[in-house]
Design an enzyme around this catalytic site. Structure first.
Site, mmCIF file in Angstrom:
data_model
loop_
_atom_site.group_PDB
_atom_site.id
_atom_site.type_symbol
_atom_site.label_atom_id
_atom_site.label_comp_id
_atom_site.label_asym_id
_atom_site.label_seq_id
_atom_site.Cartn_x
_atom_site.Cartn_y
_atom_site.Cartn_z
ATOM 1 N N CYS A 279 40.553 9.542 2.654
ATOM 2 C CA CYS A 279 41.893 9.637 3.242
ATOM 3 C C CYS A 279 41.997 8.976 4.609
ATOM 4 O O CYS A 279 41.152 9.201 5.476
ATOM 5 C CB CYS A 279 42.280 11.111 3.332
ATOM 6 S SG CYS A 279 43.821 11.380 4.210
ATOM 7 N N CYS B 270 38.637 14.521 4.514
ATOM 8 C CA CYS B 270 38.406 14.128 3.118
ATOM 9 C C CYS B 270 37.956 12.668 3.112
ATOM 10 O O CYS B 270 38.492 11.849 3.850
ATOM 11 C CB CYS B 270 39.663 14.327 2.281
ATOM 12 S SG CYS B 270 40.235 16.038 2.305
ATOM 13 N N CYS C 193 43.764 14.387 11.209
ATOM 14 C CA CYS C 193 43.485 15.583 10.406
ATOM 15 C C CYS C 193 42.029 15.940 10.594
ATOM 16 O O CYS C 193 41.164 15.068 10.646
ATOM 17 C CB CYS C 193 43.778 15.326 8.927
ATOM 18 S SG CYS C 193 43.467 16.783 7.892
ATOM 19 N N CYS D 103 58.489 12.091 2.791
ATOM 20 C CA CYS D 103 57.132 12.578 2.979
ATOM 21 C C CYS D 103 56.906 12.749 4.483
ATOM 22 O O CYS D 103 57.008 11.791 5.250
ATOM 23 C CB CYS D 103 56.172 11.560 2.374
ATOM 24 S SG CYS D 103 54.458 12.026 2.540
ATOM 25 N N CYS E 252 49.905 7.812 3.197
ATOM 26 C CA CYS E 252 50.326 8.116 4.559
ATOM 27 C C CYS E 252 49.140 8.101 5.513
ATOM 28 O O CYS E 252 48.023 8.384 5.148
ATOM 29 C CB CYS E 252 51.023 9.468 4.593
ATOM 30 S SG CYS E 252 52.520 9.403 5.545
ATOM 31 N N GLU F 8 54.050 9.001 11.064
ATOM 32 C CA GLU F 8 54.880 8.263 10.143
ATOM 33 C C GLU F 8 55.488 9.181 9.088
ATOM 34 O O GLU F 8 54.965 10.251 8.792
ATOM 35 C CB GLU F 8 54.063 7.164 9.480
ATOM 36 C CG GLU F 8 52.850 7.671 8.753
ATOM 37 C CD GLU F 8 51.823 6.557 8.522
ATOM 38 O OE1 GLU F 8 51.100 6.222 9.472
ATOM 39 O OE2 GLU F 8 51.773 6.053 7.399
HETATM 40 N N1 SAH Z 1 46.505 17.616 4.004
HETATM 41 C C1 SAH Z 1 47.354 17.868 2.900
HETATM 42 C C2 SAH Z 1 48.624 17.054 2.906
HETATM 43 C C3 SAH Z 1 48.490 15.614 3.306
HETATM 44 S S1 SAH Z 1 47.586 14.533 2.231
HETATM 45 C C4 SAH Z 1 46.607 17.663 1.618
HETATM 46 O O1 SAH Z 1 45.513 17.154 1.642
HETATM 47 O O2 SAH Z 1 47.135 18.067 0.599
HETATM 48 C C5 SAH Z 1 48.787 14.255 0.973
HETATM 49 C C6 SAH Z 1 48.173 13.736 -0.309
HETATM 50 O O3 SAH Z 1 47.794 12.352 -0.186
HETATM 51 C C7 SAH Z 1 46.937 14.506 -0.705
HETATM 52 O O4 SAH Z 1 46.965 14.858 -2.054
HETATM 53 C C8 SAH Z 1 45.885 13.514 -0.407
HETATM 54 O O5 SAH Z 1 44.734 13.810 -1.082
HETATM 55 C C9 SAH Z 1 46.551 12.208 -0.801
HETATM 56 N N2 SAH Z 1 45.828 11.018 -0.371
HETATM 57 C C10 SAH Z 1 45.068 10.855 0.725
HETATM 58 N N3 SAH Z 1 44.505 9.626 0.748
HETATM 59 C C11 SAH Z 1 44.914 8.995 -0.378
HETATM 60 C C12 SAH Z 1 44.671 7.693 -0.935
HETATM 61 N N4 SAH Z 1 43.911 6.822 -0.317
HETATM 62 N N5 SAH Z 1 45.250 7.391 -2.107
HETATM 63 C C13 SAH Z 1 46.055 8.269 -2.742
HETATM 64 N N6 SAH Z 1 46.327 9.493 -2.264
HETATM 65 C C14 SAH Z 1 45.760 9.861 -1.099
HETATM 66 FE FE1 SF4 Z 2 43.491 15.906 5.785
HETATM 67 FE FE2 SF4 Z 2 43.742 13.740 4.291
HETATM 68 FE FE3 SF4 Z 2 42.187 15.729 3.479
HETATM 69 FE FE4 SF4 Z 2 44.864 16.051 3.477
HETATM 70 S S1 SF4 Z 2 43.684 14.609 2.236
HETATM 71 S S2 SF4 Z 2 43.297 17.500 4.239
HETATM 72 S S3 SF4 Z 2 45.404 14.824 5.299
HETATM 73 S S4 SF4 Z 2 41.845 14.466 5.323
#
Ligand code: SAH
Ligand code: SF4
Length: 361
Positions: free
Chosen positions: A126, A123, A119, A112, A340, A91
């Site tokens: 996420c 995390c 991934c 975006c 996302c 997406e």
């Molecule tokens: N993997 C990379 C880029 C993708 S994530 C990274 O982690 O930076 C892009 C952003 O969305 C990151 O800052 C991530 O921590 C945030 N993100 C992930 N899940 C989220 C959530 N539930 N609410 C708000 N931001 C979130």
């Molecule tokens: Fe992967 Fe989500 Fe962590 Fe970014 S925030 S590194 S997309 S698990």
């Protein structure tokens, strides 16, 4: 599967047409149809000889992505879901910078972009990490998202953030090949300064980007000011801890003029302690970095909660009072699953491609 033309650099396409005994300028014509005229089909490339069109169409696809769904509408945040050739989904989210208040068009648009299906970094908060890692996107699928968003919206995308699904630095070569296409004059011709890569902290790749000649921006998903907090929610911190990360960021600053951005999701009782704000302020000041505070977006299947608005503002004010440039995005996007990875997760779960995520907490 036939490769998509959106993944070719000018050099690669020139080599290809020359192999087919065509003059090199044919490559320029093809790229012009793809990236400037934005045609949907190879048959529409009417200044190419018919035989070349047929050969191209037999061996290549013009586009890598099949658009299946849009959430949201013009002048709000729009989310596009794309099906890939292997049945997987990614997406992209199109965000107007100044959502129109009185019905006029917004003046700037940020897209975006996703870099992987799933991934591997896991995390804890996420949606993208929830079902694990499936595969890297190739350059045609990464650059293709920008082209598809422009074709679908009929609007120019002004800024890109690699903050969609996936860890862009874990797919470095494809990412940089896509960025070549996105920034090239023969491609989308977007200035590198309008591109921001977000990483959870892959230290060696931070250094690689610092050494890269283009002025691409960098955002760090910090989400914790200390190892203690970061270790709880970001497994990547066990590999590269905050000391290693900050050392790489010092290196970035020694090589680049652009200021870093530190992203910090606020999650209640996890990382919203005001002591974290004080420590974060110290790091941001030393690095002359901006801080983006993002109240946690609800992810289906996870029990984390966003802090109260009062707490979010108190956290921000500690940064501001310490002289740090900090923004708190009390954004509206989450009503369409703007974090996302969520739309794809829903789609793939429904189709039985992946199992419904299990609660991590
Ligand atoms: N993997 C990379 C880029 C993708 S994530 C990274 O982690 O930076 C892009 C952003 O969305 C990151 O800052 C991530 O921590 C945030 N993100 C992930 N899940 C989220 C959530 N539930 N609410 C708000 N931001 C979130
Ligand atoms: Fe992967 Fe989500 Fe962590 Fe970014 S925030 S590194 S997309 S698990």
């Amino acid at each position: 599967m036939r490769p998509a033309l959106t993944g070719f650099s000018k050099d690669e396409l020139t080599a290809l047409v020359q192999e087919w005994d065509q003059p090199p300028f044919r490559a320029g014509q093809i790229l012009d149809w793809i990236w400037k005229k934005k045609v949907g089909a190879i048959e529409e490339m009417t200044n190419l000889p018919a035989a070349l069109r047929d050969k191209l169409a037999a061996e290549y696809r013009p586009h890598a992505l099949e658009h299946t769904h849009t959430q949201g509408s013009a002048d709000t945040t729009r989310k596009f879901l794309f099906k890939l050739h292997d049945g997987r989904y990614v997406e992209s989210v199109l965000i107007p910078a100044n959502p129109a208040l009185y019905g006029e068009k917004s003046d700037r648009r940020t897209l975006c972009v996703s870099s992987q299906v799933g991934c591997a970094y896991g995390c804890k908060f996420c949606a993208s990490g929830l079902a694990g890692f499936s595969r890297n996107l190739d350059p045609s699928e990464i650059a293709g998202q920008v082209l598809a968003a422009e074709r679908l919206s009929g609007e120019r995308v002004d800024n890109l953030v690699f903050m969609g699904m996936g860890e862009p630095f874990a797919n470095f070569d494809h990412l940089m090949a896509a960025i070549e296409i996105i920034t090239a004059e023969w491609g989308l011709h977007l200035g590198a300064r309008h591109l921001t890569i977000s990483t959870s902290g892959l230290v060696p790749r931070i250094r690689d980007l610092a050494d890269h000649p283009q002025q691409i921006r960098l955002a760090i998903s910090l989400h914790g000011a200390t190892d203690e907090v970061r270790n709880k929610i970001m497994p990547v911190n066990k590999k590269w801890n905050t000391a290693a990360l900050f050392e790489a960021l010092d290196y970035w600053n020694s090589r680049k003029k652009q200021h870093l951005t530190l992203e910090y999701i606020l999650i209640q009782d996890v990382n919203d302690d005001l002591e974290q704000a004080r420590i974060l302020a110290g790091h941001a000041r030393r690095l002359t970095a901006k801080v983006n505070l993002i109240p946690y977006n609800k992810v289906e299947g996870l029990d984390w909660v966003r802090p109260s608005e009062t707490r979010c503002k108190a956290f921000r004010d500690i940064l501001k009072n310490a002289g740090v440039s900090a923004t708190l995005r009390l954004e509206k996007g989450h009503d369409i699953d703007a974090a996302c990875g969520q739309l794809r997760l829903k789609q793939e779960t429904e189709e039985g491609i992946i199992e419904a995520p299990v609660k991590a907490r």
